[in-house]
Design a protein around this motif. Structure first.
Motif, PDB file in Angstrom:
ATOM      1  N   THR A   2     -34.064  11.242  -8.110  1.00 31.28           N
ATOM      2  CA  THR A   2     -35.524  11.606  -7.744  1.00 31.28           C
ATOM      3  C   THR A   2     -36.164  10.547  -8.120  1.00 31.28           C
TER       4      THR A   2
ATOM      5  N   PHE B 174     -42.470  17.658  -2.041  1.00 23.32           N
ATOM      6  CA  PHE B 174     -42.355  17.127  -3.524  1.00 23.32           C
ATOM      7  C   PHE B 174     -43.871  16.633  -3.938  1.00 23.32           C
TER       8      PHE B 174
ATOM      9  N   PRO C  77     -41.123  14.590  -8.258  1.00 21.03           N
ATOM     10  CA  PRO C  77     -39.557  15.106  -8.670  1.00 21.03           C
ATOM     11  C   PRO C  77     -39.262  14.442  -9.666  1.00 21.03           C
TER      12      PRO C  77
ATOM     13  N   ILE D 282     -32.866  16.403 -11.034  1.00 18.21           N
ATOM     14  CA  ILE D 282     -32.060  17.096  -9.919  1.00 18.21           C
ATOM     15  C   ILE D 282     -30.792  17.497 -10.463  1.00 18.21           C
TER      16      ILE D 282
ATOM     17  N   VAL E 191     -34.224  20.649  -7.343  1.00 19.67           N
ATOM     18  CA  VAL E 191     -35.175  19.591  -7.911  1.00 19.67           C
ATOM     19  C   VAL E 191     -36.317  20.106  -8.680  1.00 19.67           C
TER      20      VAL E 191
ATOM     21  N   GLU F 158     -39.798  19.973 -10.626  1.00 18.00           N
ATOM     22  CA  GLU F 158     -41.286  19.342 -10.361  1.00 18.00           C
ATOM     23  C   GLU F 158     -41.787  19.066 -11.853  1.00 18.00           C
TER      24      GLU F 158
ATOM     25  N   HIS G 195     -37.519  23.195  -6.479  1.00 22.43           N
ATOM     26  CA  HIS G 195     -37.163  23.315  -5.245  1.00 22.43           C
ATOM     27  C   HIS G 195     -35.651  23.536  -4.964  1.00 22.43           C
TER      28      HIS G 195
END
Length: 374
Positions: A107, A135, A138, A141, A151, A153, A168
């Protein structure tokens, strides 16, 4: 008086000193309590290898992959910590993970906001096409055994980035699957999320850095809650070792790596505070290799420290009988009350506290386990 809960606290971090395993005293690299043995230091304040590293991944090959945030690059090192390759990035990397083939997912922030995939040889992956516009900011991950990406936030309400709290879900080819929101009951207005990990059952464990908590979130149905393990002080990092123990690092200027078992019960806290080699501060990323060695990212000192953890850290606590009667003086009370008995042992103290009202926040998990006949 109707007593609801009988709770026993084992005060282990500062009070329990089990017998060290044979041979540990021969090494000059053990910490004071013979819990962590420093294997090697990679980088450092006088090295140009890293600038503000933020995360780390270790492959089955033993190679080490570091998100070098300040230099906008990924540093790939061999198992001895020697630089093998540098991957230049468009943005500043924050979180990093690997799939089973050691393809790299990272990310990125600021100059480029999004997620990129690279082969283990550092080439941009041609089989991964993702809509970066989804995004906000991000933060981290992770990847499940099927290759599905999650992913996180960052959710920084102080700036106009990442206002949504959640994860995500991205397919193996980069196509978007869904957004899994974190339940509002699990967060606060100041919640900001740094790093996360996933267990073998698909549960996500998210570090709420500003909310001082760990969030448990299902990757399948989105149910979640704040775990309320202990009172963290700006937690930054979380990892699960090969034996399924949780390691959570926060920013306190004392011992700062907290260990919990698979039931979220505290085992002990390790890591002498300091900036010298072998001591721990400024942690932003923890990882384990297949042998159980712990890799600790020091954001401020621009280094990675690799530790062997003494087996006694996870072992049973041995108590010696004493002829003195057990003290009932309220020397320590988790809730600040006076319904406390202290049992003195040869290795430390066990505190027994009775609650006739709702238990405090940091023992809710213990109570839940007791209610379910754990």
């Amino acid at each position: 008086m109707n007593l609801k809960v009988l709770l026993a606290f084992a005060i282990v971090s500062a009070l329990i000193f089990p017998i060290a395993a044979s041979g540990q005293f021969e090494s000059p690299n053990w910490d004071e309590l013979e819990e962590l043995e420093l294997i090697r230091v990679i980088g450092g304040p006088d090295s140009e290898l890293f600038s503000e590293p933020t995360d780390i991944a270790v492959g089955e090959s033993g190679n080490i992959y570091v998100a070098d945030y300040g230099n906008k690059r990924i540093q790939i090192l061999n198992p001895l910590g020697q630089l093998v390759q540098t991957i230049e990035l468009k943005g500043s990397p924050h979180g990093i993970t690997l799939d089973k083939n050691e393809n790299i997912y990272v990310t990125e922030w600021w100059d480029f906001i999004g997620v990129e995939k690279f082969t283990k040889t550092g080439e941009p992956a041609t089989d991964f096409h993702i809509d970066q516009s989804v995004f906000g900011l991000p933060s981290d991950i992770v990847i499940d055994p099927d290759g599905i990406l999650y992913v996180l936030e960052h959710r920084n309400l102080d700036i106009d980035y990442g206002k949504n709290a959640g994860v995500h879900k991205i397919d193996t080819d980069g196509s978007y699957l869904e957004f899994i929101p974190i339940p509002e009951t699990a967060i606060t207005d100041k919640s900001k999320f740094s790093l996360m990990t996933m267990d073998h059952e698909g549960w996500l464990y998210i570090v709420d850095q500003s909310g001082d908590n760990i969030i448990l979130l299902s990757s399948t149905n989105g149910t979640g809650r704040a775990l309320a393990l202990i009172y963290f002080q700006t937690p930054t990092s979380i990892a699960i070792n090969p034996d399924k123990y949780f390691f959570i690092a926060d920013s306190r200027s004392t011992k700062s790596i907290h260990i919990f078992d698979e039931y979220y019960l505290p085992i002990r806290t390790i890591g002498e505070y300091g900036t010298e080699d072998g001591k721990i501060s400024g942690t932003h990323g923890i990882e384990f290799d297949k042998d159980g060695n712990m890799y600790v990212v020091d954001f401020a000192q621009n280094r990675i420290q690799v530790f062997h953890i003494a087996p006694k850290v996870f072992g049973p606590l041995f108590y010696e009988e004493t002829e003195e009667p057990a003290s009932t003086t309220p020397q320590y009370s988790p809730s600040g009350g006076d319904l406390v008995a202290v049992l003195n042992t040869g290795s430390g103290q066990i505190v027994i506290e009775l609650f006739d009202e709702d238990a405090p926040r940091h023992v809710e998990n213990f109570i839940a386990l007791a209610d379910n006949d754990w």
